[in-house]
Design an enzyme around this catalytic site. Structure first.
Site, PDB file in Angstrom:
ATOM      1  CB  CYS A   1       0.366   1.668   4.093  1.00  8.39           C
ATOM      2  SG  CYS A   1      -1.363   1.172   3.996  1.00  8.39           S
TER       3      CYS A   1
ATOM      4  CB  CYS B   1      -0.907  -0.054   1.225  1.00  7.37           C
ATOM      5  SG  CYS B   1      -1.711   1.486   1.658  1.00  7.37           S
TER       6      CYS B   1
END
Length: 120
Positions: free
Chosen positions: A33, A30
Protein backbone atom coordinates in the site's frame (compact mmCIF):
# COMPACT_ATOMS: atom_id res chain seq x y z
CA UNK A 1 -5.75 17.16 -8.12
CA UNK A 2 -4.56 15.52 -4.94
CA UNK A 3 -5.95 12.40 -3.37
CA UNK A 4 -8.77 12.66 -0.85
CA UNK A 5 -9.25 10.52 2.25
CA UNK A 6 -12.88 9.49 2.54
CA UNK A 7 -14.96 7.90 5.27
CA UNK A 8 -17.94 5.58 5.12
CA UNK A 9 -20.20 8.64 5.46
CA UNK A 10 -18.64 10.22 2.34
CA UNK A 11 -18.28 7.09 0.21
CA UNK A 12 -21.66 6.94 -1.57
CA UNK A 13 -21.80 10.67 -2.24
CA UNK A 14 -18.24 10.61 -3.59
CA UNK A 15 -18.91 7.83 -6.10
CA UNK A 16 -22.35 9.08 -7.18
CA UNK A 17 -21.62 12.82 -7.42
CA UNK A 18 -18.50 12.46 -9.59
CA UNK A 19 -18.16 11.06 -13.10
CA UNK A 20 -15.07 8.91 -12.46
CA UNK A 21 -13.76 7.89 -9.04
CA UNK A 22 -10.79 5.67 -8.22
CA UNK A 23 -10.78 4.32 -4.67
CA UNK A 24 -7.62 2.94 -3.06
CA UNK A 25 -8.34 0.73 -0.04
CA UNK A 26 -5.14 0.71 2.05
CA UNK A 27 -3.64 0.53 5.54
CA UNK A 28 -0.57 2.20 7.04
CA UNK A 29 1.03 -1.13 8.03
CA UNK A 30 0.77 -2.50 4.46
CA UNK A 31 4.08 -2.35 2.55
CA UNK A 32 2.54 -2.72 -0.93
CA UNK A 33 0.00 0.00 0.00
CA UNK A 34 2.80 2.40 0.94
CA UNK A 35 4.64 1.51 -2.27
CA UNK A 36 1.52 2.20 -4.39
CA UNK A 37 0.70 5.54 -2.71
CA UNK A 38 3.18 7.68 -4.74
CA UNK A 39 1.92 6.11 -8.00
CA UNK A 40 -1.68 6.88 -7.04
CA UNK A 41 -0.80 10.46 -6.05
CA UNK A 42 1.25 11.10 -9.21
CA UNK A 43 -1.62 9.81 -11.34
CA UNK A 44 -4.05 12.15 -9.55
CA UNK A 45 -1.95 15.11 -10.67
CA UNK A 46 -2.20 13.99 -14.33
CA UNK A 47 -5.99 13.53 -14.27
CA UNK A 48 -7.73 16.44 -12.53
CA UNK A 49 -11.04 15.23 -14.01
CA UNK A 50 -10.87 12.02 -11.93
CA UNK A 51 -11.48 11.84 -8.17
CA UNK A 52 -8.76 9.85 -6.37
CA UNK A 53 -10.14 8.68 -3.05
CA UNK A 54 -8.35 6.72 -0.33
CA UNK A 55 -10.02 4.56 2.31
CA UNK A 56 -7.97 3.61 5.37
CA UNK A 57 -9.20 0.08 6.04
CA UNK A 58 -8.10 0.26 9.68
CA UNK A 59 -10.14 3.39 10.40
CA UNK A 60 -13.04 2.35 8.13
CA UNK A 61 -13.40 -1.36 8.92
CA UNK A 62 -17.16 -1.43 8.32
CA UNK A 63 -16.74 0.20 4.90
CA UNK A 64 -13.94 -2.22 3.99
CA UNK A 65 -16.19 -5.13 5.01
CA UNK A 66 -19.13 -3.73 3.05
CA UNK A 67 -16.87 -3.38 -0.02
CA UNK A 68 -15.76 -7.02 0.49
CA UNK A 69 -12.09 -6.06 0.77
CA UNK A 70 -10.11 -9.26 1.31
CA UNK A 71 -6.62 -8.03 0.39
CA UNK A 72 -4.96 -4.64 0.30
CA UNK A 73 -4.22 -2.58 -1.55
CA UNK A 74 -7.44 -2.96 -3.52
CA UNK A 75 -8.28 -0.50 -6.27
CA UNK A 76 -11.84 0.14 -7.39
CA UNK A 77 -12.97 2.35 -10.26
CA UNK A 78 -16.46 3.81 -10.50
CA UNK A 79 -18.01 5.54 -13.49
CA UNK A 80 -21.27 7.41 -12.95
CA UNK A 81 -21.68 5.58 -9.65
CA UNK A 82 -21.25 2.09 -11.13
CA UNK A 83 -18.34 -0.19 -10.23
CA UNK A 84 -16.35 -0.89 -13.41
CA UNK A 85 -13.07 -2.23 -11.95
CA UNK A 86 -12.14 -4.04 -8.75
CA UNK A 87 -8.72 -5.61 -8.25
CA UNK A 88 -6.41 -6.33 -5.35
CA UNK A 89 -2.72 -5.54 -5.69
CA UNK A 90 -0.65 -2.48 -6.45
CA UNK A 91 -0.60 -1.44 -10.10
CA UNK A 92 2.57 -0.12 -11.74
CA UNK A 93 2.27 3.40 -13.19
CA UNK A 94 1.76 2.24 -16.81
CA UNK A 95 -0.99 -0.20 -15.81
CA UNK A 96 -2.75 2.47 -13.75
CA UNK A 97 -2.58 4.90 -16.70
CA UNK A 98 -4.00 2.21 -19.01
CA UNK A 99 -6.83 1.53 -16.55
CA UNK A 100 -7.73 5.23 -16.35
CA UNK A 101 -7.85 5.54 -20.14
CA UNK A 102 -10.08 2.45 -20.39
CA UNK A 103 -12.44 3.78 -17.72
CA UNK A 104 -12.63 7.16 -19.48
CA UNK A 105 -13.40 5.47 -22.81
CA UNK A 106 -15.89 2.96 -21.35
CA UNK A 107 -19.48 3.78 -22.33
CA UNK A 108 -21.26 3.04 -19.08
CA UNK A 109 -24.62 4.20 -20.46
CA UNK A 110 -24.45 1.68 -23.32
CA UNK A 111 -23.33 -1.05 -20.95
CA UNK A 112 -26.21 -0.35 -18.58
CA UNK A 113 -28.70 -0.26 -21.49
CA UNK A 114 -27.37 -3.61 -22.76
CA UNK A 115 -27.66 -5.06 -19.25
CA UNK A 116 -31.24 -3.79 -19.01
CA UNK A 117 -32.05 -5.30 -22.43
CA UNK A 118 -30.70 -8.65 -21.28
CA UNK A 119 -32.99 -8.68 -18.25
CA UNK A 120 -36.16 -8.01 -20.21
Amino acid sequence: MATKDITAEEFNATITENDIVLVDFWASWCGPCRAFAPTFTASSEKHPDVVYAKVDTEAEQDLAAAADIRSIPTLMAFKKGKLVFNQAGALPPAALEDLIQKVKEFDIDAAMAAQDDGQA
